[in-house]
Enzyme design. Structure first.
Site, mmCIF file in Angstrom:
data_model
loop_
_atom_site.group_PDB
_atom_site.id
_atom_site.type_symbol
_atom_site.label_atom_id
_atom_site.label_comp_id
_atom_site.label_asym_id
_atom_site.label_seq_id
_atom_site.Cartn_x
_atom_site.Cartn_y
_atom_site.Cartn_z
ATOM 1 N N GLN A 102 0.850 -1.200 0.000
ATOM 2 C CA GLN A 102 0.000 0.000 0.000
ATOM 3 C C GLN A 102 0.882 1.245 0.000
ATOM 4 O O GLN A 102 0.383 2.356 -0.066
ATOM 5 C CB GLN A 102 -0.871 0.012 1.258
ATOM 6 C CG GLN A 102 -1.836 -1.146 1.323
ATOM 7 C CD GLN A 102 -2.406 -1.312 2.732
ATOM 8 O OE1 GLN A 102 -3.369 -0.657 3.109
ATOM 9 N NE2 GLN A 102 -1.801 -2.168 3.517
ATOM 10 N N HIS A 120 -1.678 1.419 -4.207
ATOM 11 C CA HIS A 120 -2.066 2.829 -4.052
ATOM 12 C C HIS A 120 -1.226 3.778 -4.885
ATOM 13 O O HIS A 120 -1.153 4.962 -4.573
ATOM 14 C CB HIS A 120 -2.003 3.220 -2.563
ATOM 15 C CG HIS A 120 -3.040 2.547 -1.718
ATOM 16 N ND1 HIS A 120 -3.009 2.492 -0.349
ATOM 17 C CD2 HIS A 120 -4.170 1.885 -2.080
ATOM 18 C CE1 HIS A 120 -4.073 1.820 0.102
ATOM 19 N NE2 HIS A 120 -4.777 1.439 -0.929
ATOM 20 N N GLY A 188 3.010 -4.289 9.009
ATOM 21 C CA GLY A 188 3.041 -2.826 9.175
ATOM 22 C C GLY A 188 1.850 -2.121 8.567
ATOM 23 O O GLY A 188 1.976 -1.006 8.085
ATOM 24 N N THR A 189 0.702 -2.774 8.598
ATOM 25 C CA THR A 189 -0.508 -2.085 8.116
ATOM 26 C C THR A 189 -1.596 -2.148 9.181
ATOM 27 O O THR A 189 -1.750 -3.165 9.869
ATOM 28 C CB THR A 189 -1.015 -2.649 6.770
ATOM 29 O OG1 THR A 189 -2.317 -2.099 6.511
ATOM 30 C CG2 THR A 189 -1.081 -4.162 6.721
ATOM 31 N N ASN A 212 3.354 -6.486 13.375
ATOM 32 C CA ASN A 212 2.920 -5.112 13.621
ATOM 33 C C ASN A 212 3.316 -4.732 15.041
ATOM 34 O O ASN A 212 3.325 -5.583 15.936
ATOM 35 C CB ASN A 212 1.387 -5.006 13.451
ATOM 36 C CG ASN A 212 0.938 -3.568 13.242
ATOM 37 O OD1 ASN A 212 1.221 -2.696 14.054
ATOM 38 N ND2 ASN A 212 0.246 -3.334 12.143
ATOM 39 N N GLU A 214 1.530 -2.928 16.862
ATOM 40 C CA GLU A 214 0.304 -2.806 17.661
ATOM 41 C C GLU A 214 -0.741 -3.821 17.220
ATOM 42 O O GLU A 214 -0.620 -4.415 16.161
ATOM 43 C CB GLU A 214 -0.284 -1.402 17.486
ATOM 44 C CG GLU A 214 0.534 -0.335 18.159
ATOM 45 C CD GLU A 214 0.110 1.070 17.762
ATOM 46 O OE1 GLU A 214 -1.026 1.250 17.284
ATOM 47 O OE2 GLU A 214 0.942 1.971 17.920
HETATM 48 P P1 OAD Z 1 -1.290 3.181 8.745
HETATM 49 O O1 OAD Z 1 -0.580 4.451 9.057
HETATM 50 O O2 OAD Z 1 -2.762 3.145 8.810
HETATM 51 O O3 OAD Z 1 -0.802 2.039 9.744
HETATM 52 C C1 OAD Z 1 0.543 1.784 9.972
HETATM 53 C C2 OAD Z 1 0.609 0.508 10.786
HETATM 54 O O4 OAD Z 1 1.973 0.193 10.953
HETATM 55 C C3 OAD Z 1 -0.009 0.608 12.175
HETATM 56 O O5 OAD Z 1 -0.822 -0.532 12.399
HETATM 57 C C4 OAD Z 1 1.203 0.604 13.117
HETATM 58 O O6 OAD Z 1 0.923 -0.069 14.340
HETATM 59 C C5 OAD Z 1 2.203 -0.165 12.304
HETATM 60 N N1 OAD Z 1 3.614 0.178 12.564
HETATM 61 C C6 OAD Z 1 4.139 1.402 12.764
HETATM 62 N N2 OAD Z 1 5.465 1.335 12.874
HETATM 63 C C7 OAD Z 1 5.804 0.016 12.739
HETATM 64 C C8 OAD Z 1 7.033 -0.711 12.741
HETATM 65 N N3 OAD Z 1 8.204 -0.095 12.897
HETATM 66 N N4 OAD Z 1 6.987 -2.049 12.550
HETATM 67 C C9 OAD Z 1 5.794 -2.688 12.405
HETATM 68 N N5 OAD Z 1 4.606 -2.058 12.382
HETATM 69 C C10 OAD Z 1 4.604 -0.727 12.532
HETATM 70 O O7 OAD Z 1 -0.748 2.697 7.331
HETATM 71 P P2 OAD Z 1 -1.399 1.704 6.291
HETATM 72 O O8 OAD Z 1 -2.067 0.560 6.959
HETATM 73 O O9 OAD Z 1 -0.354 1.461 5.279
HETATM 74 O O10 OAD Z 1 -3.346 5.281 1.571
HETATM 75 O O11 OAD Z 1 -2.504 2.616 5.660
HETATM 76 C C11 OAD Z 1 -3.200 2.150 4.554
HETATM 77 C C12 OAD Z 1 -3.417 3.272 3.605
HETATM 78 O O12 OAD Z 1 -4.116 4.305 4.264
HETATM 79 C C13 OAD Z 1 -2.136 3.915 3.095
HETATM 80 O O13 OAD Z 1 -1.644 3.280 1.968
HETATM 81 C C14 OAD Z 1 -2.586 5.292 2.786
HETATM 82 C C15 OAD Z 1 -3.477 5.541 3.966
HETATM 83 O O14 OAD Z 1 -4.370 6.475 3.782
HETATM 84 C C16 OAD Z 1 -2.944 6.076 0.566
HETATM 85 O O15 OAD Z 1 -1.956 6.768 0.567
HETATM 86 C C17 OAD Z 1 -3.844 6.007 -0.584
#
Ligand code: OAD
Length: 253
Positions: A102, A120, A188-189, A212, A214
């Site tokens: 993503q 994306h 990491g999503t 993840n 969290e």
């Molecule tokens: P998010 O910002 O929603 O979530 C990031 C996730 O990564 C969270 O669940 C954190 O707990 C986790 N996280 C953070 N740091 C980490 C680490 N060092 N190791 C492991 N996990 C970690 O991002 P996405 O799920 O990618 O869309 O969001 C999905 C989409 O929503 C993105 O692609 C973006 C956004 O709006 C567009 O840009 C179109």
């Protein structure tokens, strides 16, 4: 750091088709803020979810363009981290490997991953808002955002905003790989954004793993949870699984 279960290592070693879905957490340790983390500096007052929409662009194209200019600069300075490199390794050891992301930052490709499916889009591409012409360059102008050299429309990043559709063919390929895999990793999503968040649910037949820092809505649906940093856990997993094995698919350096 979470202990990596031996059972997971054994399953990965014999897996034939592995699908990995990544999100912003994989690039967090490259210095690119996730979408749900608070923004810093000038942008602290804005919520990314309210900037990444066609409505926000129509209302204030300059604001949205400038926010993406800031993010593009962060991406330009960022380097792949050990999580990206570990996934390059995984591709070498698994007979059929699919990487779906993503993320729009291109860091998987920069690390050396091949055939990455970008759900994306990519922040380094630009298109016009009106007619979707892909635009590689535009004349220097005072206008922010600049205008499309083909139709005069406003330029925007070639990313998928909230409320827009994922490119059909990319999602179809991602779905097909997911339906066939025997292991599925969600890394990491936040598993909040659809249709990407559907993929692990489609992978009903597969051993599902979440990495993840969290808990997410997916956590209760997976067989293994590795809680912690992707940049630490993924290299550890690769090392435990294949340290003494020869790669099946060496990727030319
Ligand atoms: P998010 O910002 O929603 O979530 C990031 C996730 O990564 C969270 O669940 C954190 O707990 C986790 N996280 C953070 N740091 C980490 C680490 N060092 N190791 C492991 N996990 C970690 O991002 P996405 O799920 O990618 O869309 O969001 C999905 C989409 O929503 C993105 O692609 C973006 C956004 O709006 C567009 O840009 C179109």
């Amino acid at each position: 750091m979470t202990t990596i279960p031996l059972e997971l290592v054994q399953k990965l070693r014999v897996a034939q088709q592995v699908v990995v879905l990544t999100g912003a957490g994989v690039s967090a340790e490259s210095g690119i803020p996730t979408f749900r983390a608070a923004q810093t500096g000038l942008w602290a007052q804005y919520n990314p979810a309210e900037l990444a929409t066609p409505q926000a662009f129509q209302k204030n194209p300059r604001l949205v363009w400038e926010w993406y200019t800031w993010r593009r600069e962060l991406v330009a300075q960022a380097k792949p981290n050990p999580a990206h490199f570990a996934l390059v390794q995984m591709q070498k050891y698994v007979s059929q490997f699919t990487l779906i992301t993503q993320n729009v930052d291109g860091l998987h490709q920069q690390a050396g991953s091949q055939s990455v499916m970008e759900l994306h889009g990519n922040i380094n591409r630009t298109k016009c808002f009106q007619q979707e012409h892909l635009v590689a360059s535009w004349s220097p102008t005072e206008a922010i955002p600049p205008h499309c050299p083909y139709c005069g429309g406003l330029l925007r990043p070639d990313v998928v905003w909230f409320g827009e559709n994922i490119p059909t063919l990319v999602f179809q390929s991602a779905r097909e790989a997911t339906e066939q895999c025997d292991m599925f990793f969600s890394i990491g999503t936040s598993s909040l954004v659809y249709p990407a968040a559907l993929l692990p649910l489609i992978a009903r037949q597969a051993t599902r793993v979440e990495i993840n820092s969290e808990t997410t809505p997916l956590t209760s649906q997976v067989h293994f949870t590795l809680r912690g940093s992707a940049a630490q856990l993924l290299p550890a997993l690769i090392n435990l699984t294949w340290a003494t094995h020869e790669p099946l698919n060496p990727i030319p350096e």
